[in-house]
Design an enzyme around this catalytic site. Structure first.
Site, mmCIF file in Angstrom:
data_model
loop_
_atom_site.group_PDB
_atom_site.id
_atom_site.type_symbol
_atom_site.label_atom_id
_atom_site.label_comp_id
_atom_site.label_asym_id
_atom_site.label_seq_id
_atom_site.Cartn_x
_atom_site.Cartn_y
_atom_site.Cartn_z
ATOM 1 N N ARG A 1 9.470 36.534 80.981
ATOM 2 C CA ARG A 1 9.370 35.946 79.310
ATOM 3 C C ARG A 1 10.944 35.657 78.522
ATOM 4 N NH1 ARG A 1 4.837 39.626 79.127
ATOM 5 N NH2 ARG A 1 3.917 39.459 77.067
ATOM 6 N N ARG B 1 -6.503 47.972 72.283
ATOM 7 C CA ARG B 1 -4.825 47.857 72.061
ATOM 8 C C ARG B 1 -4.518 47.638 71.497
ATOM 9 N NH1 ARG B 1 -2.880 43.643 76.769
ATOM 10 N NH2 ARG B 1 -1.400 43.817 75.932
ATOM 11 N N LYS C 1 -3.650 34.937 81.725
ATOM 12 C CA LYS C 1 -3.044 34.830 82.726
ATOM 13 C C LYS C 1 -3.437 35.794 83.344
ATOM 14 C CE LYS C 1 0.813 36.228 80.185
ATOM 15 N NZ LYS C 1 0.295 36.160 79.108
ATOM 16 N N ARG D 1 -10.567 40.963 72.117
ATOM 17 C CA ARG D 1 -10.579 41.939 73.193
ATOM 18 C C ARG D 1 -10.744 43.451 73.219
ATOM 19 N NH1 ARG D 1 -5.354 40.154 76.677
ATOM 20 N NH2 ARG D 1 -3.844 41.320 75.713
ATOM 21 N N ARG E 1 3.827 38.826 67.894
ATOM 22 C CA ARG E 1 3.742 38.730 69.508
ATOM 23 C C ARG E 1 3.589 37.592 69.693
ATOM 24 N NH1 ARG E 1 -0.796 41.737 72.067
ATOM 25 N NH2 ARG E 1 -0.510 41.155 74.225
HETATM 26 P P1 AMP Z 1 1.638 42.301 78.145
HETATM 27 O O1 AMP Z 1 -0.088 42.724 78.202
HETATM 28 O O2 AMP Z 1 1.809 40.496 79.268
HETATM 29 O O3 AMP Z 1 0.975 40.837 77.580
HETATM 30 O O4 AMP Z 1 2.636 42.829 77.862
HETATM 31 C C1 AMP Z 1 2.606 44.061 76.673
HETATM 32 C C2 AMP Z 1 3.714 44.264 76.602
HETATM 33 O O5 AMP Z 1 5.233 44.450 77.166
HETATM 34 C C3 AMP Z 1 4.439 43.445 75.783
HETATM 35 O O6 AMP Z 1 4.197 42.700 74.287
HETATM 36 C C4 AMP Z 1 6.135 42.984 75.325
HETATM 37 O O7 AMP Z 1 6.246 44.682 74.677
HETATM 38 C C5 AMP Z 1 6.564 44.311 77.482
HETATM 39 N N1 AMP Z 1 6.213 43.257 78.444
HETATM 40 C C6 AMP Z 1 5.477 42.877 78.728
HETATM 41 N N2 AMP Z 1 6.282 41.914 80.335
HETATM 42 C C7 AMP Z 1 7.519 41.795 79.668
HETATM 43 C C8 AMP Z 1 8.774 41.081 79.888
HETATM 44 N N3 AMP Z 1 9.178 40.461 80.663
HETATM 45 N N4 AMP Z 1 9.923 41.608 79.302
HETATM 46 C C9 AMP Z 1 10.119 42.276 77.969
HETATM 47 N N5 AMP Z 1 8.649 42.641 77.234
HETATM 48 C C10 AMP Z 1 7.378 42.326 78.055
#
Ligand code: AMP
Length: 215
Positions: free
Chosen positions: A88, A160, A13, A127, A171
């Site tokens: 999400r 990360r 994404k 990654r 996740r």
């Molecule tokens: P991402 O980089 O989009 O995978 O986001 C990393 C982490 O941030 C996720 O595993 C969640 O803990 C938190 N996070 C990001 N976006 C959201 C969202 N829309 N709702 C809840 N938690 C989020």
């Protein structure tokens, strides 16, 4: 143009949102990036979010909804935006819908990038990102010129915390339970478009652009 990118963590994404943002000159809004920045700066938001992020869980809906509601009012969003990693949960999607309705705006398309979990585990575990400039790498498919060092700025590459294998598993479970139902949610409104997310980044991007241009 207002777009939502759906799909599992590590599904690409962020990469597609960045390419779309460059091409269509509209901002990429990544709640993950905003939260990571807050964690780095150790703000109140960052401290609150970190405990959920480190465990691979979702940050509470009210918190991320607040972030997005503020962000979409910024001047650079006037011609549109690409939401990457938000919504999400169904509750986030409902709040977004309500907010946009108040502003008399709509979402043009929701793009679901499909990638199987086996591929995701491979992608996420390899990654890496530069701790200085943020440039992304993959130890197998996009290695840096010198192991562990950024080819762009010479910074040290880091993994990360939430890309470590136990957290990745969590996740994916959270995605399946809380986020995957959004496909049905948006399917019902007729704006869901599906794109195979496995393969070469540029050919996926060409397909994504074609989907958008056919809207
Ligand atoms: P991402 O980089 O989009 O995978 O986001 C990393 C982490 O941030 C996720 O595993 C969640 O803990 C938190 N996070 C990001 N976006 C959201 C969202 N829309 N709702 C809840 N938690 C989020």
């Amino acid at each position: 143009m207002r777009l939502i990118l759906l799909g599992p963590p590590g599904g690409g994404k962020g990469t597609q949102a960045r390419l779309l943002s460059e091409k269509y000159k509209i901002p990429q809004i990544s709640t993950g990036d905003i939260l990571r920045e807050a964690v780095k700066k150790s703000t109140d938001l960052g401290r609150k979010a970190k405990e959920y992020m480190d465990k691979g869980g979702l940050v509470p809906d009210e918190v991320v909804i607040g972030i997005i509601e503020d962000r979409i009012h910024d001047a650079d969003c006037s011609k549109g935006f690409i939401l990457d990693g938000f919504p999400r949960t169904v509750r986030q999607a409902e709040s977004l819908g309500k907010k946009l309705e108040e502003l008399d705006l709509t979402i043009d398309a929701v793009l679901d990038l499909r990638v199987d979990f086996e591929e995701i585990i491979k992608r996420l575990s390899g990654r890496r990102a530069c701790g200085e400039c943020g440039k992304g790498y993959h130890i197998e498919s996009e290695p840096p010129p010198k192991e562990g060092i950024c080819g762009q700025c010479g910074g040290r590459l880091i993994q990360r915390d939430d890309d470590k294998s136990e957290t990745v598993k969590k996740r994916l479970e959270v995605y399946q339970e809380k986020t995957a139902p959004l496909k049905d949610y948006y399917q019902r409104t007729g704006i869901l478009k599906t794109q195979e997310g496995k393969g070469d980044i540029q050919s996926i991007f060409r397909n994504v652009c074609r989907l958008i241009e056919n809207l």
